[in-house]
Design an enzyme around this catalytic site. Sequence first.
Site, PDB file in Angstrom:
ATOM      1  N   HIS A   2      30.422 -34.721  20.371  1.00  0.00           N
ATOM      2  CA  HIS A   2      29.584 -35.306  19.333  1.00  0.00           C
ATOM      3  C   HIS A   2      29.043 -36.641  19.845  1.00  0.00           C
ATOM      4  O   HIS A   2      29.613 -37.244  20.764  1.00  0.00           O
ATOM      5  CB  HIS A   2      30.391 -35.530  18.054  1.00  0.00           C
ATOM      6  CG  HIS A   2      30.639 -34.273  17.297  1.00  0.00           C
ATOM      7  ND1 HIS A   2      31.781 -34.054  16.556  1.00  0.00           N
ATOM      8  CD2 HIS A   2      29.888 -33.153  17.152  1.00  0.00           C
ATOM      9  CE1 HIS A   2      31.713 -32.865  15.985  1.00  0.00           C
ATOM     10  NE2 HIS A   2      30.576 -32.296  16.333  1.00  0.00           N
ATOM     11  N   GLY A  23      23.770 -28.868  20.199  1.00  0.00           N
ATOM     12  CA  GLY A  23      24.661 -28.355  19.151  1.00  0.00           C
ATOM     13  C   GLY A  23      23.968 -28.034  17.840  1.00  0.00           C
ATOM     14  O   GLY A  23      24.074 -26.917  17.328  1.00  0.00           O
ATOM     15  N   ASP A  62      26.423 -24.851  19.892  1.00  0.00           N
ATOM     16  CA  ASP A  62      27.815 -24.542  19.547  1.00  0.00           C
ATOM     17  C   ASP A  62      27.977 -23.037  19.334  1.00  0.00           C
ATOM     18  O   ASP A  62      28.964 -22.438  19.758  1.00  0.00           O
ATOM     19  CB  ASP A  62      28.245 -25.281  18.274  1.00  0.00           C
ATOM     20  CG  ASP A  62      28.172 -26.793  18.405  1.00  0.00           C
ATOM     21  OD1 ASP A  62      28.277 -27.305  19.541  1.00  0.00           O
ATOM     22  OD2 ASP A  62      28.009 -27.466  17.372  1.00  0.00           O
ATOM     23  N   ASP A  92      33.952 -36.026  16.722  1.00  0.00           N
ATOM     24  CA  ASP A  92      33.970 -37.311  16.020  1.00  0.00           C
ATOM     25  C   ASP A  92      34.348 -37.022  14.567  1.00  0.00           C
ATOM     26  O   ASP A  92      33.514 -36.596  13.774  1.00  0.00           O
ATOM     27  CB  ASP A  92      32.597 -37.977  16.093  1.00  0.00           C
ATOM     28  CG  ASP A  92      32.589 -39.355  15.467  1.00  0.00           C
ATOM     29  OD1 ASP A  92      33.600 -39.745  14.831  1.00  0.00           O
ATOM     30  OD2 ASP A  92      31.578 -40.062  15.610  1.00  0.00           O
ATOM     31  N   HIS A 124      25.591 -29.300  11.233  1.00  0.00           N
ATOM     32  CA  HIS A 124      25.802 -27.963  11.802  1.00  0.00           C
ATOM     33  C   HIS A 124      27.282 -27.579  11.784  1.00  0.00           C
ATOM     34  O   HIS A 124      27.745 -26.812  12.606  1.00  0.00           O
ATOM     35  CB  HIS A 124      25.220 -27.896  13.219  1.00  0.00           C
ATOM     36  CG  HIS A 124      25.826 -28.876  14.181  1.00  0.00           C
ATOM     37  ND1 HIS A 124      25.619 -30.227  14.086  1.00  0.00           N
ATOM     38  CD2 HIS A 124      26.619 -28.696  15.252  1.00  0.00           C
ATOM     39  CE1 HIS A 124      26.276 -30.830  15.059  1.00  0.00           C
ATOM     40  NE2 HIS A 124      26.892 -29.928  15.777  1.00  0.00           N
ATOM     41  N   ASP A 181      28.508 -23.989  12.440  1.00  0.00           N
ATOM     42  CA  ASP A 181      28.562 -23.573  13.846  1.00  0.00           C
ATOM     43  C   ASP A 181      29.822 -24.105  14.519  1.00  0.00           C
ATOM     44  O   ASP A 181      30.437 -23.431  15.347  1.00  0.00           O
ATOM     45  CB  ASP A 181      27.332 -24.069  14.618  1.00  0.00           C
ATOM     46  CG  ASP A 181      26.062 -23.342  14.236  1.00  0.00           C
ATOM     47  OD1 ASP A 181      26.154 -22.274  13.584  1.00  0.00           O
ATOM     48  OD2 ASP A 181      24.977 -23.833  14.591  1.00  0.00           O
ATOM     49  N   ARG A 219      36.920 -21.084  15.293  1.00  0.00           N
ATOM     50  CA  ARG A 219      37.459 -19.773  14.926  1.00  0.00           C
ATOM     51  C   ARG A 219      37.438 -18.825  16.126  1.00  0.00           C
ATOM     52  O   ARG A 219      38.407 -18.125  16.397  1.00  0.00           O
ATOM     53  CB  ARG A 219      36.671 -19.182  13.747  1.00  0.00           C
ATOM     54  CG  ARG A 219      37.263 -17.907  13.191  1.00  0.00           C
ATOM     55  CD  ARG A 219      36.618 -17.414  11.895  1.00  0.00           C
ATOM     56  NE  ARG A 219      35.238 -17.793  11.638  1.00  0.00           N
ATOM     57  CZ  ARG A 219      34.852 -18.850  10.899  1.00  0.00           C
ATOM     58  NH1 ARG A 219      35.748 -19.636  10.350  1.00  0.00           N
ATOM     59  NH2 ARG A 219      33.573 -19.100  10.709  1.00  0.00           N
TER      60      ARG A 219
END
Length: 124
Positions: free
Chosen positions: A11, A58, A63, A83, A90, A93, A99
């Site tokens: 980030h 991202g 991502d 962060d 987002h 994502d 996951r």
Amino acid sequence: MPEKTIALIAHDGKKADMVAFATFNRDKLMDFNLIATATTGRLLAEKVGLEVECLLSGPYGGDAQIAARVAQGDVNAVFFFVDPLDKHPHDPDIQTLLRACNVHNVPIATNVATADLIISEEAL
């Protein structure tokens, strides 16, 4: 060409940490295929001199691209310096990537301490 791949994401508030981590671990990282989201990858190439395949940024799907590669079995570890004190539009994502790593049993480091542990123990 190295057989194992590490995905690198940071980030905005953690990009300096990623550059410092990569600089310190440059020799080890050179033993891997590296993929990264756009800005992080560009920084690592310019500031650290690493060869990095840059995907989308991202917020523009980077991502999700990395999550897809994790699901395909093409990524051996993800170093995603998060962060936690900032909002991320987002976030869905980001959650998909987390996951995917959990479903496919791929190590994911969300901070420098965990990334240091993974890379120093040669867990890959």
